[in-house]
Scaffold this motif. Structure first.
Motif, PDB file in Angstrom:
ATOM      1  N   LEU A  43       0.990  -1.199   0.007  1.00 11.90           N
ATOM      2  CA  LEU A  43      -0.106  -0.042  -0.013  1.00 11.90           C
ATOM      3  C   LEU A  43       0.842   1.311  -0.036  1.00 11.90           C
ATOM      4  O   LEU A  43       0.654   2.243  -0.893  1.00 11.90           O
ATOM      5  CB  LEU A  43      -0.977   0.079   1.343  1.00 11.90           C
ATOM      6  CG  LEU A  43      -2.024  -1.015   1.110  1.00 11.90           C
ATOM      7  CD1 LEU A  43      -2.955  -0.953   2.362  1.00 11.90           C
ATOM      8  CD2 LEU A  43      -3.198  -0.851  -0.120  1.00 11.90           C
ATOM      9  N   ALA A  44       1.958   1.404   0.676  1.00 13.94           N
ATOM     10  CA  ALA A  44       2.898   2.388   0.848  1.00 13.94           C
ATOM     11  C   ALA A  44       3.494   2.735  -0.771  1.00 13.94           C
ATOM     12  O   ALA A  44       3.685   3.941  -1.096  1.00 13.94           O
ATOM     13  CB  ALA A  44       3.953   2.297   1.486  1.00 13.94           C
ATOM     14  N   ARG A  45       3.854   1.544  -1.503  1.00 17.09           N
ATOM     15  CA  ARG A  45       4.238   1.603  -2.686  1.00 17.09           C
ATOM     16  C   ARG A  45       3.232   2.303  -3.689  1.00 17.09           C
ATOM     17  O   ARG A  45       3.560   3.206  -4.630  1.00 17.09           O
ATOM     18  CB  ARG A  45       4.653   0.209  -3.251  1.00 17.09           C
ATOM     19  CG  ARG A  45       6.125  -0.104  -3.364  1.00 17.09           C
ATOM     20  CD  ARG A  45       6.339  -1.356  -4.008  1.00 17.09           C
ATOM     21  NE  ARG A  45       6.657  -0.898  -5.434  1.00 17.09           N
ATOM     22  CZ  ARG A  45       6.477  -1.513  -6.461  1.00 17.09           C
ATOM     23  NH1 ARG A  45       5.425  -2.254  -6.474  1.00 17.09           N
ATOM     24  NH2 ARG A  45       6.974  -0.853  -7.738  1.00 17.09           N
ATOM     25  N   ARG A  46       1.744   1.949  -3.523  1.00 16.49           N
ATOM     26  CA  ARG A  46       0.974   2.495  -4.251  1.00 16.49           C
ATOM     27  C   ARG A  46       0.627   4.113  -3.767  1.00 16.49           C
ATOM     28  O   ARG A  46       0.335   4.709  -4.779  1.00 16.49           O
ATOM     29  CB  ARG A  46      -0.356   1.750  -4.413  1.00 16.49           C
ATOM     30  CG  ARG A  46      -0.367   0.422  -4.701  1.00 16.49           C
ATOM     31  CD  ARG A  46      -1.704  -0.134  -4.476  1.00 16.49           C
ATOM     32  NE  ARG A  46      -2.679   0.376  -5.106  1.00 16.49           N
ATOM     33  CZ  ARG A  46      -3.219   0.276  -6.392  1.00 16.49           C
ATOM     34  NH1 ARG A  46      -2.610  -0.485  -7.161  1.00 16.49           N
ATOM     35  NH2 ARG A  46      -4.448   0.913  -6.908  1.00 16.49           N
ATOM     36  N   THR A  47       0.983   4.551  -2.736  1.00 16.10           N
ATOM     37  CA  THR A  47       0.990   6.036  -2.132  1.00 16.10           C
ATOM     38  C   THR A  47       1.998   6.519  -2.884  1.00 16.10           C
ATOM     39  O   THR A  47       1.767   7.689  -3.416  1.00 16.10           O
ATOM     40  CB  THR A  47       1.015   5.862  -0.801  1.00 16.10           C
ATOM     41  OG1 THR A  47      -0.266   5.196  -0.149  1.00 16.10           O
ATOM     42  CG2 THR A  47       0.797   7.219  -0.348  1.00 16.10           C
ATOM     43  N   TRP A  48       2.780   6.132  -2.837  1.00 14.86           N
ATOM     44  CA  TRP A  48       4.265   6.664  -3.196  1.00 14.86           C
ATOM     45  C   TRP A  48       4.094   7.110  -4.886  1.00 14.86           C
ATOM     46  O   TRP A  48       4.533   7.898  -5.323  1.00 14.86           O
ATOM     47  CB  TRP A  48       5.546   5.844  -3.268  1.00 14.86           C
ATOM     48  CG  TRP A  48       7.010   6.584  -3.583  1.00 14.86           C
ATOM     49  CD1 TRP A  48       7.330   6.246  -4.764  1.00 14.86           C
ATOM     50  CD2 TRP A  48       7.609   7.574  -2.909  1.00 14.86           C
ATOM     51  NE1 TRP A  48       8.508   7.052  -4.805  1.00 14.86           N
ATOM     52  CE2 TRP A  48       8.665   7.731  -3.929  1.00 14.86           C
ATOM     53  CE3 TRP A  48       7.397   8.317  -1.923  1.00 14.86           C
ATOM     54  CZ2 TRP A  48       9.497   8.848  -3.764  1.00 14.86           C
ATOM     55  CZ3 TRP A  48       8.254   9.280  -1.517  1.00 14.86           C
ATOM     56  CH2 TRP A  48       9.591   9.490  -2.191  1.00 14.86           C
ATOM     57  N   LEU A  49       3.574   5.774  -5.568  1.00 17.51           N
ATOM     58  CA  LEU A  49       3.591   5.924  -6.968  1.00 17.51           C
ATOM     59  C   LEU A  49       2.205   6.836  -7.449  1.00 17.51           C
ATOM     60  O   LEU A  49       1.978   6.949  -8.677  1.00 17.51           O
ATOM     61  CB  LEU A  49       3.485   4.469  -7.661  1.00 17.51           C
ATOM     62  CG  LEU A  49       4.671   3.925  -7.492  1.00 17.51           C
ATOM     63  CD1 LEU A  49       4.558   2.446  -8.047  1.00 17.51           C
ATOM     64  CD2 LEU A  49       5.780   4.324  -8.380  1.00 17.51           C
ATOM     65  N   GLY A  50       1.269   7.131  -6.518  1.00 19.15           N
ATOM     66  CA  GLY A  50       0.028   7.986  -6.821  1.00 19.15           C
ATOM     67  C   GLY A  50      -1.141   6.969  -7.034  1.00 19.15           C
ATOM     68  O   GLY A  50      -1.854   7.446  -7.805  1.00 19.15           O
ATOM     69  N   GLY A  51      -1.146   5.684  -6.798  1.00 17.49           N
ATOM     70  CA  GLY A  51      -2.230   5.213  -6.872  1.00 17.49           C
ATOM     71  C   GLY A  51      -2.154   4.169  -8.129  1.00 17.49           C
ATOM     72  O   GLY A  51      -1.215   3.793  -8.586  1.00 17.49           O
TER      73      GLY A  51
END
Length: 90
Positions: free
Chosen positions: A57-65
């Motif tokens: 989930l943190a990766r998705r947040t970092w990449l913008g969803g």
């Protein structure tokens, strides 16, 4: 990116690192006693789930969803919007 969000992302990545090290330690210890079975693997997966899910989930947040264009998967991006709308022609 706001400072508090960046701090949270760093902490989630640290949690993931601790999760991986702990899971490997558990599996190596169980292997040294010849007790690796389905129960040990299930407990390892159960213990690692929060760290792995948080990292994902943190990766998705970092990449913008969600990414809208994936040219390597055959997806195309939507057509670009015009920069200026001309309302006089309507």
């Amino acid at each position: 990116m706001p400072g508090s969000l960046a701090t949270a992302l760093v902490l989630v990545h640290a949690l993931f690192a601790v999760t991986v090290v702990g899971g490997l330690g558990l599996l190596l210890t169980a292997a040294s006693y010849d007790t690796v079975d389905g129960g040990v693997l299930a407990l390892t997966a159960y213990g690692a789930a929060p760290g792995v899910l948080g990292w994902w989930l943190a990766r998705r947040t970092w990449l913008g969803g969600v990414r809208r264009s994936c040219p390597h998967r055959g997806h195309t991006s939507p057509p670009p919007r015009p920069a200026v709308y001309d309302t006089a022609r309507e």
